[in-house]
Structures are given as C-alpha cells and as structure tokens.
Scaffold this motif. Structure first.
Motif, PDB file in Angstrom:
ATOM      1  N   GLY A 119       0.842  -1.192   0.000  1.00  0.00           N
ATOM      2  CA  GLY A 119       0.000   0.000   0.000  1.00  0.00           C
ATOM      3  C   GLY A 119       0.874   1.237   0.000  1.00  0.00           C
ATOM      4  O   GLY A 119       1.868   1.305   0.739  1.00  0.00           O
ATOM      5  N   LEU A 120       0.499   2.228  -0.810  1.00  0.00           N
ATOM      6  CA  LEU A 120       1.359   3.395  -1.016  1.00  0.00           C
ATOM      7  C   LEU A 120       0.527   4.662  -0.910  1.00  0.00           C
ATOM      8  O   LEU A 120      -0.595   4.728  -1.445  1.00  0.00           O
ATOM      9  CB  LEU A 120       2.028   3.307  -2.384  1.00  0.00           C
ATOM     10  CG  LEU A 120       2.955   4.433  -2.812  1.00  0.00           C
ATOM     11  CD1 LEU A 120       4.136   4.549  -1.874  1.00  0.00           C
ATOM     12  CD2 LEU A 120       3.435   4.195  -4.244  1.00  0.00           C
ATOM     13  N   ASN A 121       1.058   5.680  -0.231  1.00  0.00           N
ATOM     14  CA  ASN A 121       0.367   6.962  -0.137  1.00  0.00           C
ATOM     15  C   ASN A 121       1.414   8.057   0.046  1.00  0.00           C
ATOM     16  O   ASN A 121       2.571   7.794   0.406  1.00  0.00           O
ATOM     17  CB  ASN A 121      -0.612   6.958   1.036  1.00  0.00           C
ATOM     18  CG  ASN A 121      -1.601   8.124   0.948  1.00  0.00           C
ATOM     19  OD1 ASN A 121      -1.851   8.657  -0.133  1.00  0.00           O
ATOM     20  ND2 ASN A 121      -2.150   8.521   2.080  1.00  0.00           N
ATOM     21  N   ALA A 122       1.000   9.321  -0.217  1.00  0.00           N
ATOM     22  CA  ALA A 122       1.908  10.465  -0.093  1.00  0.00           C
ATOM     23  C   ALA A 122       1.146  11.655   0.435  1.00  0.00           C
ATOM     24  O   ALA A 122      -0.076  11.762   0.263  1.00  0.00           O
ATOM     25  CB  ALA A 122       2.550  10.794  -1.441  1.00  0.00           C
ATOM     26  N   GLY A 123       1.837  12.542   1.054  1.00  0.00           N
ATOM     27  CA  GLY A 123       1.231  13.759   1.600  1.00  0.00           C
ATOM     28  C   GLY A 123       2.035  14.276   2.770  1.00  0.00           C
ATOM     29  O   GLY A 123       3.185  13.895   2.994  1.00  0.00           O
ATOM     30  N   GLU A 124       1.407  15.145   3.551  1.00  0.00           N
ATOM     31  CA  GLU A 124       2.090  15.728   4.702  1.00  0.00           C
ATOM     32  C   GLU A 124       2.026  14.772   5.883  1.00  0.00           C
ATOM     33  O   GLU A 124       1.005  14.131   6.134  1.00  0.00           O
ATOM     34  CB  GLU A 124       1.440  17.064   5.067  1.00  0.00           C
ATOM     35  CG  GLU A 124       2.219  17.839   6.119  1.00  0.00           C
ATOM     36  CD  GLU A 124       1.614  19.206   6.403  1.00  0.00           C
ATOM     37  OE1 GLU A 124       0.658  19.248   7.205  1.00  0.00           O
ATOM     38  OE2 GLU A 124       2.070  20.199   5.819  1.00  0.00           O
ATOM     39  N   MET A 125       3.130  14.703   6.629  1.00  0.00           N
ATOM     40  CA  MET A 125       3.211  13.839   7.810  1.00  0.00           C
ATOM     41  C   MET A 125       4.169  14.480   8.804  1.00  0.00           C
ATOM     42  O   MET A 125       4.936  15.376   8.457  1.00  0.00           O
ATOM     43  CB  MET A 125       3.671  12.437   7.421  1.00  0.00           C
ATOM     44  CG  MET A 125       5.040  12.381   6.765  1.00  0.00           C
ATOM     45  SD  MET A 125       5.426  10.755   6.061  1.00  0.00           S
ATOM     46  CE  MET A 125       4.508  10.856   4.522  1.00  0.00           C
ATOM     47  N   LEU A 126       4.090  14.010  10.034  1.00  0.00           N
ATOM     48  CA  LEU A 126       4.978  14.511  11.085  1.00  0.00           C
ATOM     49  C   LEU A 126       6.117  13.530  11.255  1.00  0.00           C
ATOM     50  O   LEU A 126       5.893  12.356  11.555  1.00  0.00           O
ATOM     51  CB  LEU A 126       4.210  14.667  12.405  1.00  0.00           C
ATOM     52  CG  LEU A 126       5.005  15.270  13.562  1.00  0.00           C
ATOM     53  CD1 LEU A 126       5.334  16.736  13.282  1.00  0.00           C
ATOM     54  CD2 LEU A 126       4.232  15.140  14.879  1.00  0.00           C
ATOM     55  N   ALA A 127       7.332  13.995  11.069  1.00  0.00           N
ATOM     56  CA  ALA A 127       8.521  13.151  11.209  1.00  0.00           C
ATOM     57  C   ALA A 127       9.322  13.615  12.410  1.00  0.00           C
ATOM     58  O   ALA A 127       9.612  14.807  12.550  1.00  0.00           O
ATOM     59  CB  ALA A 127       9.389  13.234   9.953  1.00  0.00           C
ATOM     60  N   GLY A 128       9.663  12.670  13.303  1.00  0.00           N
ATOM     61  CA  GLY A 128      10.447  13.040  14.480  1.00  0.00           C
ATOM     62  C   GLY A 128      10.492  11.923  15.498  1.00  0.00           C
ATOM     63  O   GLY A 128      10.167  10.761  15.205  1.00  0.00           O
ATOM     64  N   ASN A 129      10.897  12.276  16.709  1.00  0.00           N
ATOM     65  CA  ASN A 129      11.031  11.305  17.787  1.00  0.00           C
ATOM     66  C   ASN A 129       9.708  11.152  18.516  1.00  0.00           C
ATOM     67  O   ASN A 129       9.163  12.120  19.055  1.00  0.00           O
ATOM     68  CB  ASN A 129      12.120  11.753  18.772  1.00  0.00           C
ATOM     69  CG  ASN A 129      13.485  11.801  18.122  1.00  0.00           C
ATOM     70  OD1 ASN A 129      13.856  10.892  17.390  1.00  0.00           O
ATOM     71  ND2 ASN A 129      14.238  12.857  18.374  1.00  0.00           N
ATOM     72  N   MET A 130       9.208   9.935  18.550  1.00  0.00           N
ATOM     73  CA  MET A 130       7.949   9.618  19.205  1.00  0.00           C
ATOM     74  C   MET A 130       8.200   8.619  20.323  1.00  0.00           C
ATOM     75  O   MET A 130       9.111   7.779  20.236  1.00  0.00           O
ATOM     76  CB  MET A 130       6.946   9.032  18.199  1.00  0.00           C
ATOM     77  CG  MET A 130       6.773   9.861  16.933  1.00  0.00           C
ATOM     78  SD  MET A 130       6.104  11.491  17.273  1.00  0.00           S
ATOM     79  CE  MET A 130       6.384  12.304  15.692  1.00  0.00           C
ATOM     80  N   GLY A 131       7.404   8.697  21.375  1.00  0.00           N
ATOM     81  CA  GLY A 131       7.526   7.745  22.477  1.00  0.00           C
ATOM     82  C   GLY A 131       7.652   8.457  23.794  1.00  0.00           C
ATOM     83  O   GLY A 131       6.982   9.473  24.043  1.00  0.00           O
ATOM     84  N   ALA A 132       8.509   7.944  24.679  1.00  0.00           N
ATOM     85  CA  ALA A 132       8.744   8.529  25.993  1.00  0.00           C
ATOM     86  C   ALA A 132      10.104   9.203  26.011  1.00  0.00           C
ATOM     87  O   ALA A 132      10.939   8.984  25.125  1.00  0.00           O
ATOM     88  CB  ALA A 132       8.678   7.448  27.073  1.00  0.00           C
ATOM     89  N   GLN A 133      10.348  10.012  27.051  1.00  0.00           N
ATOM     90  CA  GLN A 133      11.592  10.765  27.119  1.00  0.00           C
ATOM     91  C   GLN A 133      12.806   9.844  27.209  1.00  0.00           C
ATOM     92  O   GLN A 133      13.866  10.154  26.668  1.00  0.00           O
ATOM     93  CB  GLN A 133      11.563  11.692  28.341  1.00  0.00           C
ATOM     94  CG  GLN A 133      12.684  12.716  28.367  1.00  0.00           C
ATOM     95  CD  GLN A 133      12.582  13.702  27.215  1.00  0.00           C
ATOM     96  OE1 GLN A 133      11.492  14.177  26.901  1.00  0.00           O
ATOM     97  NE2 GLN A 133      13.700  14.009  26.570  1.00  0.00           N
ATOM     98  N   ASP A 134      12.644   8.686  27.873  1.00  0.00           N
ATOM     99  CA  ASP A 134      13.757   7.766  28.007  1.00  0.00           C
ATOM    100  C   ASP A 134      13.695   6.606  27.031  1.00  0.00           C
ATOM    101  O   ASP A 134      14.530   5.711  27.067  1.00  0.00           O
ATOM    102  CB  ASP A 134      13.806   7.213  29.441  1.00  0.00           C
ATOM    103  CG  ASP A 134      12.537   6.482  29.816  1.00  0.00           C
ATOM    104  OD1 ASP A 134      11.529   6.657  29.093  1.00  0.00           O
ATOM    105  OD2 ASP A 134      12.534   5.738  30.818  1.00  0.00           O
ATOM    106  N   ARG A 135      12.713   6.609  26.170  1.00  0.00           N
ATOM    107  CA  ARG A 135      12.583   5.533  25.177  1.00  0.00           C
ATOM    108  C   ARG A 135      11.815   6.074  23.992  1.00  0.00           C
ATOM    109  O   ARG A 135      10.600   6.205  24.026  1.00  0.00           O
ATOM    110  CB  ARG A 135      11.826   4.348  25.791  1.00  0.00           C
ATOM    111  CG  ARG A 135      11.740   3.133  24.889  1.00  0.00           C
ATOM    112  CD  ARG A 135      13.084   2.451  24.776  1.00  0.00           C
ATOM    113  NE  ARG A 135      12.980   1.195  24.051  1.00  0.00           N
ATOM    114  CZ  ARG A 135      14.004   0.388  23.813  1.00  0.00           C
ATOM    115  NH1 ARG A 135      15.202   0.715  24.286  1.00  0.00           N
ATOM    116  NH2 ARG A 135      13.861  -0.729  23.136  1.00  0.00           N
ATOM    117  N   MET A 136      12.517   6.424  22.927  1.00  0.00           N
ATOM    118  CA  MET A 136      11.879   7.062  21.783  1.00  0.00           C
ATOM    119  C   MET A 136      12.283   6.378  20.489  1.00  0.00           C
ATOM    120  O   MET A 136      13.249   5.607  20.446  1.00  0.00           O
ATOM    121  CB  MET A 136      12.232   8.552  21.738  1.00  0.00           C
ATOM    122  CG  MET A 136      13.705   8.851  21.616  1.00  0.00           C
ATOM    123  SD  MET A 136      14.068  10.632  21.698  1.00  0.00           S
ATOM    124  CE  MET A 136      13.609  11.020  23.382  1.00  0.00           C
TER     125      MET A 136
END
Length: 455
Positions: free
Chosen positions: A369-386
């Motif tokens: 499955g393929l899609n394109a558009g705007e997305m949020l890229a970065g560190n997700m999770g907890a402060q000590d585990r991302m």
C-alpha cells in the motif's frame, strides 16, 4: 583526604629535558677538557725538552775540554751562570771516571717548583741529561733540572680559563635548556592539565578518592590517547549498530544533533509504503517460530537493500509488515521514487519465491500500500525511550490501503496518481472504491502495474 592528594607528584618532563641537557653538556665539557689538557701537556713537554736542549747543548760542548783539563772551577762557574740566569733550577756535571765533578743550584724536592694549586701535568719526573763528547768519545754528561715555573703558571691559567669557560657554557646551556623546554612542553602541560580536570577520579571500596598514578605528562597523554582510541572504536560500533536500526540519513542527523534529541518532530512532505504478507496469520500457524523467523529474514533483508538502493528509509518492521518512508532526505520526486521502489520490491519477492519453489518450499506473497502527503517526522515515544518515525493521516491511509491490495500487487489512491510527479509514468488499473477502516470517506484505489513505456 585533601584536594592536594590528587595533584600528580612526579618530575615534570620539562625538568627531565633540562636534566638530560645538563648531563650531556657536562659530558661534552668533560670530554673537551680532557682532550685540551692532553694537547697542552704534549705541547709543554715538547717546549721543556726544546728549552733543555738549547740550554745544555752549548754547555756540553764547552765542558768536554774542561773535564779533560780537570778545570773544575771554571766548569762550576759555567754551571753557576746557568742557575743565575734562571734557565735551570740545578745542574750537575758528571765525569765518566770520576762521578760528580761540579754542580750548581739546588735540585727540586718531589713536587717542588710547582705553583700552588697546580698539579704537575707537564713536568718531567726525571732530570734532563746531555752527554759530553770529545772527538766522538763520551767523557761525561750534564744533568739539569729545568725551571718549569712559567710552564706551570701557563697550565694554571689554562685550567682557570677552562673552568670559567666551562661554567659559563654550562650555565648558558642550562638557561637555554630551561627556556626551550618550557616553551616546548607548555602546550603538553596544558593538555595534560585539561585531561586531569576531565578525568573522573577513581574511588576505593569505601568511596574515598584514589590518588593519581605518579606519571609524567607523556604517560598521561599516552593513557588518554589509548582511552580516546577505545572511545572512538566504541563510537564506531555504536554508529554501526545505529545504522542497522535507522537509515544512514537519520543516523547521521541523530549523531550530528545529539544535544537536540528530544520528543517531537517537524511536518514534512513525503511518501510512505507498507508491504505485508498476504495470509500471514494462516502461514504462521503452519510454521514453528524458528521457521517463521528464518522466512521473514529471508525476505526482509533483500527488501531492505532494495529500499535503500532506491533512496528510501526502512522506518520499522511490524511483525510481517515493512514500513518505508521516502522524501525525508530532501527527495522532491519522492512519489515516483516510492512507486518505482514498490515495483522493485515485488520483483525482489518474486525472485525469492522462485528460489523457495525450487527448494520445494511454500510461496510467500506480499502486497503493498502506497500513499503520499504531509506527515509529522520526528522522535515519538517517551523521554527515556523514543523512536524516530512518521505519523499522520497520510501514514494511516497507506496502512489501510495495504489491506485491500491483491497478492503480489501494489495499490495507491487516485489522488496519488494524479500528481504531476507520477501522472502518465506508470501503467495502472482501477481497483475499485473501498471503505478503509478509520477513514471517513471511501477511497478510489488504483493498482500500479508497471512503469509506463514512454518511447
């Protein structure tokens, strides 16, 4: 334990350099002094011999007739004239058959005739003798002690001048050695001091600080460089391990911004691809966990290489599903890149399945499955585990599209295919209108079959 206990008690390398220079200077001065004194000794001995020869040769010629005529008074007068002139200290005339026949002066006592404080470096021990001949027949000899006082004075002056010169040269070399060594070693001392400030002082089992090892700056720097080499090796190992979990671009970004690793991200325009196994649940029931793990690795390895080769990033593995992202590294043509990568993945899977069938193993079909558009890229999770990943509606739609894709097929949205990056670049077919779980509006799904022939 006071803070002073941490100060390394050792002989600084600057003073070691000064000590070596001082020793070498002393050895050089000592060697030179021995050579010079030997030369002076030889010269003075030669001068004494020459003076004795010049002084006694005329007397010996005159004494022959006086000895034969037994004119001892005249002979003694002649000898007294030599002593009075100061050319000799004592002189004695010997006849072959009579022994001593005349003398003048007082023979020096052992060590006599030497200036105070000066050793007899160039004084002959034995008196000088000159044979007396008459018509080639020896009738006696003259024995004389030459006055060496001027010679000894010369020796004393030479030694005094040499000592003064040696002291001057030694002090000058010492001053220069101290100055040069400090200039050379000052950067080394600063570096060693900075290292001592950064080194964490070890403690014993009772928590008390352990004094530093008494080593000089070179030893400290050697230890520091060894530790640095170990740290660099560890850093390379960490970087290598990090690049196994994220793409090279993301790993490089993390390593270059270690002080800015925090939760959150930034909005980006990109493409996301999901590839999972059709009928994975039923397949896992027929396999042991070991067999299932080997099968997944058999596919995931070549698929990851294919994605990296096309400029994509494997974001994560979720069971049987591979998630890849395109455009995070600045690829503006990420839609076309993602679509071409999807077709390449299907070819890779087909090649692996051909090998599996040749071995009599079951085929494993993937769907994409393929899609394109705007997305949020970065560190997700907890402060000590991302985890670095992408989230957003674009990602959710791609994850849902894979569920309606056929075996060995890739689907996307109508909106994706209408973009100028991919419009007319691929052969497609309409795959119907589908209700996607979690998506409010039905989606027009397009199946991408192949790259279009533009010739």
């Amino acid at each position: 334990m006071s803070a002073g206990d941490f100060t390394p008690r050792y002989l600084p390398i600057a003073w070691k350099i000064v000590a070596v220079v001082a020793i070498l200077t002393l050895l050089g001065i000592g060697t030179l002094s021995v050579v010079v004194l030997n030369q002076v000794t030889n010269v003075l001995n030669n001068q004494i011999q020459a003076q004795a020869e010049l002084t006694l040769a005329p007397v010996a010629r005159t004494s022959a007739e006086l000895m034969l005529a037994e004119d001892y008074l005249t002979l003694e007068t002649l000898l007294n004239s030599l002593v009075e002139d100061g050319r000799v200290e004592s002189v004695t005339a010997y006849a072959i058959d009579r022994g001593v026949i005349a003398s003048a002066g007082t023979p020096p006592s052992p060590g006599g005739g030497i200036s105070e404080g000066v050793r007899p470096l160039a004084v002959p021990v034995e008196p000088y003798q000159r044979e007396v001949y008459f018509q080639d027949v020896q009738v006696g000899y003259i024995e004389a002690h030459i006055d060496t006082t001027p010679m000894q004075e010369l020796i004393r002056n030479t030694i005094n001048a040499g000592i003064a010169t040696a002291i001057g040269v030694f002090l000058l070399s010492l001053i220069l050695a101290i100055d040069i060594s400090k200039r050379l070693v000052r950067p080394l001392e600063r570096l060693a001091h900075a290292m001592r400030e950064r080194i964490r002082h070890p403690v014993d089992e009772h928590g008390r600080p352990v004094p530093m090892v008494h080593e000089d700056e070179i030893a400290q720097l050697t230890d520091a460089f060894n530790n640095m080499a170990q740290d660099l090796l560890r850093k390379d190992q960490v970087e290598s391990a990090l690049r196994r979990y994220v793409s090279d671009a993301i790993a490089q970004d993390i390593l270059e911004n270690l002080d800015r690793i925090e939760l959150g991200g930034r909005a980006v325009e990109g493409s996301v691809l999901f590839a999972d196994i059709k009928g994975y649940t039923a397949l896992s029931e027929r396999c042991t966990p070991e067999e299932l793990g080997r099968m997944l690795n058999e596919f995931f390895g070549p698929m990851a290489e294919c994605i990296a080769r096309h400029g994509g990033t494997v974001d994560k593995y979720m069971g049987d599903c591979t998630m890849a992202v395109f455009g995070l590294g600045g690829d503006e043509n990420h839609r076309q890149t993602a679509a071409r990568t999807g077709l390449a993945l299907l070819e890779t899977v087909a090649a692996i399945n051909a090998e599996r069938e040749a071995r009599g193993e079951e085929r494993v079909e993937f769907r994409i499955g393929l899609n394109a558009g705007e997305m949020l890229a970065g560190n997700m999770g907890a402060q000590d585990r991302m985890q670095f990943t992408v989230v957003g509606d674009t990602v959710n739609v791609a994850a849902r599209l894979v569920t309606v894709a056929p075996s060995a097929g890739m689907v996307t949205t109508q909106c994706f295919m209408e973009h100028e990056q991919v419009k007319g670049q691929f052969e497609t077919e309409h795959w119907g209108t589908h209700e996607l779980h979690g998506v409010s509006e039905p989606a027009e799904v397009i199946r991408i079959l192949a790259v279009a022939d533009t010739h």
